[in-house]
Design an enzyme around this catalytic site. Structure first.
Site, PDB file in Angstrom:
ATOM      1  N   ASP A  72       0.855  -1.183   0.000  1.00  0.00           N
ATOM      2  CA  ASP A  72       0.000   0.000   0.000  1.00  0.00           C
ATOM      3  C   ASP A  72       0.891   1.233   0.000  1.00  0.00           C
ATOM      4  O   ASP A  72       2.009   1.213   0.531  1.00  0.00           O
ATOM      5  CB  ASP A  72      -0.913   0.008   1.234  1.00  0.00           C
ATOM      6  CG  ASP A  72      -2.143   0.891   1.047  1.00  0.00           C
ATOM      7  OD1 ASP A  72      -3.245   0.343   0.930  1.00  0.00           O
ATOM      8  OD2 ASP A  72      -1.989   2.126   0.998  1.00  0.00           O
ATOM      9  N   CYS A 297     -20.541   1.019  -2.325  1.00  0.00           N
ATOM     10  CA  CYS A 297     -20.994   0.205  -3.453  1.00  0.00           C
ATOM     11  C   CYS A 297     -22.344   0.643  -3.998  1.00  0.00           C
ATOM     12  O   CYS A 297     -22.437   1.088  -5.147  1.00  0.00           O
ATOM     13  CB  CYS A 297     -21.062  -1.265  -3.036  1.00  0.00           C
ATOM     14  SG  CYS A 297     -19.462  -2.001  -2.646  1.00  0.00           S
TER      15      CYS A 297
END
Length: 467
Positions: A72, A297
């Site tokens: 990351d 989402c």
């Protein structure tokens, strides 16, 4: 045990030899092939992006005896993971140290991987258009570091065509290699559900796709080794990309229906919840409830589909209307709150409202895409003083995000109304009589999701409103 990667660390000789053999055998114009499960588990997997999707994925593979590299760009996140701290709140500190897993910000470590799984955010911009910047940036990094023979699987939510039209060209440009010959690509939509212990990585069927049948079988074999629920092989990458956005667009549409229904019935002075309970006695009635539609989402994925569809000359009007309905719900909740305060004979500019639950869904602390912020903004336009409390959310982050005071310890003292916005389990046992006793005279309860029994609220002396 968690390993902190340094520039001087190397792979074990036997793993390095196996990796070299695997990649060399694949660099001949054919896709990767595995003769047995043992050779698959000898692979090294790099997960790029260690958020609520990537971290559970990395941990899942590590638990299944794979060598895993978690990469990351956020140094703070990686530092906490290296120290053994679960940064998602969905796993545990023990879980992130379980297995052969390393966390790093060093992109050169990507070159050690046989498989690279990209799980980075794909938000929408201010004009509701897909923002693929994170995908492109990740692809540039991966392409510049990967070795020939690597298989790259994208898990980020995208619109149909993104893997071939965006990911592959960036990988090729950054690597100087050719997809399908020098490296291979697949797509597997994430189905992570934060805060849902019953539907983790192992428990939900995994949809997989790839650029050809050989790569598909290779990727399917990889995921089958960690997903107990099984794998569905999609016939094309575009089918897999579309299925993800369609899953959530369908939910958005169904929720929009009950949200619009609740607003219409409210204007008729008909109890919407009672209507849904009555309709639900029919065997084929689908049980959806009105509420704020937040998260990463449902409020986002329909825009991805609509964007791509519009490019091809077709506007999915129903999908777009559903989005408009659900985006209007915060205004309706604020209106219900104002009506409740008026019913209690409160002066709006002198009123104080306590919001219980600031996260986008019960059981999680994620406030980044919570729609309660929109409700708060409307209330503050009427000079209503708003405070918040959430047992999961970070208090400082909530203060900064919503611009309100956030209680560290729950107190109802002196508030004119309580809004139960996110029904965390911790709120289910509230003693409404005791709550009403702490509130100002003639208090109100705005129950966004209809969690509280209206009769109990009325008996406690609360003016009650819900969607």
């Amino acid at each position: 045990m968690t390993t902190i990667i340094s520039d001087t660390e190397t792979q074990a000789d036997d793993r390095e030899s196996d990796q070299h053999a695997r990649k060399s055998s694949s660099h001949d114009g054919t896709a990767l092939e595995h003769s047995n499960a043992q050779s698959t588990r000898a692979a090294t997997i790099c997960v790029v992006g260690l958020g609520y999707v990537g971290l559970p994925l990395a941990v899942g593979f590590a638990r299944s005896n794979y060598r895993v590299i978690g990469y990351d760009v956020d140094g703070v996140t990686v530092d906490r993971l290296q120290k053994g701290v679960d940064t998602t709140g969905d796993l545990s500190d023990d879980a992130i140290q379980d297995g052969d897993i390393s966390y790093t910000t060093d992109p050169t470590e990507i070159g050690a991987a046989d498989y690279v799984i990209i799980a980075v955010p794909t938000p929408i911009d201010d004009d509701d258009r897909p923002d693929l910047g994170y995908v492109e940036s990740a692809a540039t990094t991966v392409g510049s570091k990967m070795d020939p023979g690597t298989t790259i699987v994208l898990e980020s939510t995208v619109y149909p065509g993104t893997t071939r039209e965006t990911l592959v060209p960036v990988l090729e440009d950054a690597s100087g290699l050719t997809a399908g010959t020098d490296f291979f690509v697949g797509y597997s939509p994430e189905r992570a559900t934060p805060g849902d212990e019953e539907h983790g990585l192992e428990d939900v069927v995994k949809v997989v796709s790839a650029q050809n049948e050989s790569v598909l079988e290779d990727v399917a074999t990889l995921y089958e080794s960690v997903v107990d629920a099984g794998v569905h092989r999609a016939p094309s990458i575009e089918v897999a990309e579309a299925c993800k956005v369609v899953e959530n667009a369908q939910r958005d549409l169904n929720i929009a229906f009950v949200n619009e229904l609740s607003m219409a019935l409210d204007n008729m002075d008909v109890d919407g919840q009672a209507v849904l309970e009555a309709a639900g006695t029919k065997w084929n009635f689908h049980d959806y409830r009105p509420g704020l539609v937040g998260g990463h989402c449902i409020p986002v994925d329909p825009y991805f589909f609509a964007y791509r569809s519009a490019r091809e000359g077709f506007d999915p009007e129903l999908m777009q209307t559903s989005r408009q309905v659900n985006e209007s719900v915060p205004d309706h909740v604020a209106e219900q709150t104002i009506k409740a305060l008026n019913q209690c004979h409160k002066t709006l500019r002198d009123s104080r409202v306590l919001v219980l639950g600031l996260a986008y869904k019960p059981g999680v602390g994620d406030i980044r895409s919570s729609k309660i912020g929109n409700v708060i903004d409307v209330l503050r336009e009427y000079d209503i003083d708003v405070e918040g409390f959430d047992p999961f959310a970070d208090d400082d982050a909530a203060r900064e995000s919503f611009g309100i005071e956030v209680q560290e310890r729950l107190s109802f003292e002196g508030f004119d109304a309580v809004m139960l916005a996110t029904p965390h389990a911790e709120f289910e046992q509230l003693d409404l009589e005791a709550v009403a006793g702490e509130l100002a005279d003639d208090p109100a309860l705005i129950d966004v999701t209809g969690t509280v029994d209206e009769d109990i609220a009325a008996d406690a002396g609360l003016v009650y409103r819900r969607l």
